[in-house]
Design a protein around this motif. Sequence first.
Motif, PDB file in Angstrom:
ATOM      1  N   GLU A   1      52.276  60.130  12.438  1.00  0.00           N
ATOM      2  CA  GLU A   1      50.942  59.636  12.809  1.00  0.00           C
ATOM      3  C   GLU A   1      50.484  58.539  11.859  1.00  0.00           C
ATOM      4  O   GLU A   1      49.833  57.580  12.265  1.00  0.00           O
ATOM      5  N   LYS A   2      50.830  58.682  10.580  1.00  0.00           N
ATOM      6  CA  LYS A   2      50.513  57.595   9.630  1.00  0.00           C
ATOM      7  C   LYS A   2      51.212  56.309  10.039  1.00  0.00           C
ATOM      8  O   LYS A   2      50.628  55.221   9.993  1.00  0.00           O
ATOM      9  N   LEU A   3      52.482  56.428  10.416  1.00  0.00           N
ATOM     10  CA  LEU A   3      53.228  55.237  10.826  1.00  0.00           C
ATOM     11  C   LEU A   3      52.578  54.601  12.054  1.00  0.00           C
ATOM     12  O   LEU A   3      52.412  53.380  12.131  1.00  0.00           O
TER      13      LEU A   3
ATOM     14  N   GLY B   1      52.563  51.305  14.160  1.00  0.00           N
ATOM     15  CA  GLY B   1      51.704  51.085  15.320  1.00  0.00           C
ATOM     16  C   GLY B   1      51.290  49.655  15.578  1.00  0.00           C
ATOM     17  O   GLY B   1      51.143  49.234  16.726  1.00  0.00           O
ATOM     18  N   THR B   2      51.080  48.891  14.512  1.00  0.00           N
ATOM     19  CA  THR B   2      50.680  47.498  14.688  1.00  0.00           C
ATOM     20  C   THR B   2      51.576  46.613  13.835  1.00  0.00           C
ATOM     21  O   THR B   2      51.671  46.808  12.622  1.00  0.00           O
TER      22      THR B   2
ATOM     23  N   GLU C   1      60.896  49.801   2.673  1.00  0.00           N
ATOM     24  CA  GLU C   1      59.793  49.820   1.719  1.00  0.00           C
ATOM     25  C   GLU C   1      58.450  49.930   2.432  1.00  0.00           C
ATOM     26  O   GLU C   1      57.567  50.687   2.007  1.00  0.00           O
ATOM     27  N   ALA C   2      58.289  49.158   3.522  1.00  0.00           N
ATOM     28  CA  ALA C   2      57.036  49.212   4.292  1.00  0.00           C
ATOM     29  C   ALA C   2      56.789  50.629   4.811  1.00  0.00           C
ATOM     30  O   ALA C   2      55.676  51.150   4.727  1.00  0.00           O
ATOM     31  N   ILE C   3      57.837  51.240   5.324  1.00  0.00           N
ATOM     32  CA  ILE C   3      57.709  52.587   5.893  1.00  0.00           C
ATOM     33  C   ILE C   3      57.337  53.598   4.801  1.00  0.00           C
ATOM     34  O   ILE C   3      56.432  54.418   4.968  1.00  0.00           O
ATOM     35  N   LYS C   4      58.003  53.518   3.650  1.00  0.00           N
ATOM     36  CA  LYS C   4      57.672  54.456   2.562  1.00  0.00           C
ATOM     37  C   LYS C   4      56.258  54.224   2.044  1.00  0.00           C
ATOM     38  O   LYS C   4      55.553  55.172   1.675  1.00  0.00           O
ATOM     39  N   TYR C   5      55.861  52.956   2.007  1.00  0.00           N
ATOM     40  CA  TYR C   5      54.511  52.644   1.533  1.00  0.00           C
ATOM     41  C   TYR C   5      53.474  53.288   2.450  1.00  0.00           C
ATOM     42  O   TYR C   5      52.508  53.901   1.982  1.00  0.00           O
ATOM     43  N   ILE C   6      53.684  53.134   3.765  1.00  0.00           N
ATOM     44  CA  ILE C   6      52.734  53.714   4.727  1.00  0.00           C
ATOM     45  C   ILE C   6      52.745  55.242   4.631  1.00  0.00           C
ATOM     46  O   ILE C   6      51.702  55.888   4.673  1.00  0.00           O
ATOM     47  N   LEU C   7      53.943  55.807   4.471  1.00  0.00           N
ATOM     48  CA  LEU C   7      54.049  57.268   4.373  1.00  0.00           C
ATOM     49  C   LEU C   7      53.501  57.783   3.038  1.00  0.00           C
ATOM     50  O   LEU C   7      53.106  58.937   2.931  1.00  0.00           O
TER      51      LEU C   7
END
Lengths: 68, 269
Positions: free
Chosen positions: B26-28, B55-56, B207-213
């Motif tokens: 959901e965060k992603l 999502g965006t 990195e983007a994915i881990k940052y968001i998570l």
Amino acid sequence: MKLTVNGESVDVGDGINVTELLKVQEVKMPDMVSVELNGEILDRDKFDNTTLNDGDTLELLYFMGGGA
Amino acid sequence: MALTEDQIERYSRHIILSEVGGEGQEKLLGGKVLLVGAGGLGSPAGLYLAAAGVGTIGVIDGDVVDLSNLQRQIAHTTEDLGKPKVESAANAMRDINPDVNVRTYHTRMMADNALDLIADYDFVIDGADNFPTKFLVADACHLAGKAYSHAGILRFDGQTMTVVPNESACYRCVFVKPPPTNSVPSCSQAGVLGVLAGVVGTIQATEAIKYILGTGGLLTNRLLTYTALNMTFREIKVKRQERCPLCGSDPTITELHDEVEAVCDLSAR
Ligand SMILES: [Zn+2]
């Protein structure tokens, strides 16, 4: 004297400076390299008058502008 | 935002990971990432971010697809020749995952639009192909307090580092200012092994994915260099520099300006 350059041990003449090291390392375009000396980024205008010491650790970090 | 049944299935291999789970997914889906450049780095980054359900995804690029791009810029197809890259990249991302809201900006990032462009995003991926834009991304992200992933590729070599403004070393801590314009071999004619872009761009997406998570450890205070020719990775510790013109104690860069564009000089190599 011995230096560590990009993780590898390098034998160079005593008392050389950073500009001279770049030549020894066959860096053709010194403008395209940022130099980290013992963990600190070195000002470009100090390459000439920064004398290296036995045991110094350097990283030659290349500018990479590509992406497309 | 509750996950639909389709989403639970689509993202099941994420959700099963305890570090992600339904909550992370959901965060992603609520995450917003801006790709600066839809080329060699932006293509794999965008495709994986879309697949992951970020999502965006915003994508900014002023170029159109050229035949010589297709050796590595995998978001574009032969049918896309002549189309704006942002359009073909957006189509590719939507085809992978219709959950994703893709926003396109068919223009070049400049000092006068950079802050507006990045304002709405959580994380910025620098996939630019020139130093003025790379330094602009670094400056704008610092001023706006946005985390970003720097990367550069050339021939068989790549480098990348992640920056969390005011917490970790920034691009200017390491590279200070663009190299003199007459010494830059960054243009396309210098050559690049196509698959190299995939390796590096995919690290940026990670990195983007881990940052968001908010999970794991980011590639901060470390410059990762990759030499495809020898298949070696090196990690160089870098740290915030007191005298950094951007994030140091007495910064000289307090507003955005455009750096001078480098001219390709092949004779220099
Ligand atoms: Zn800095």
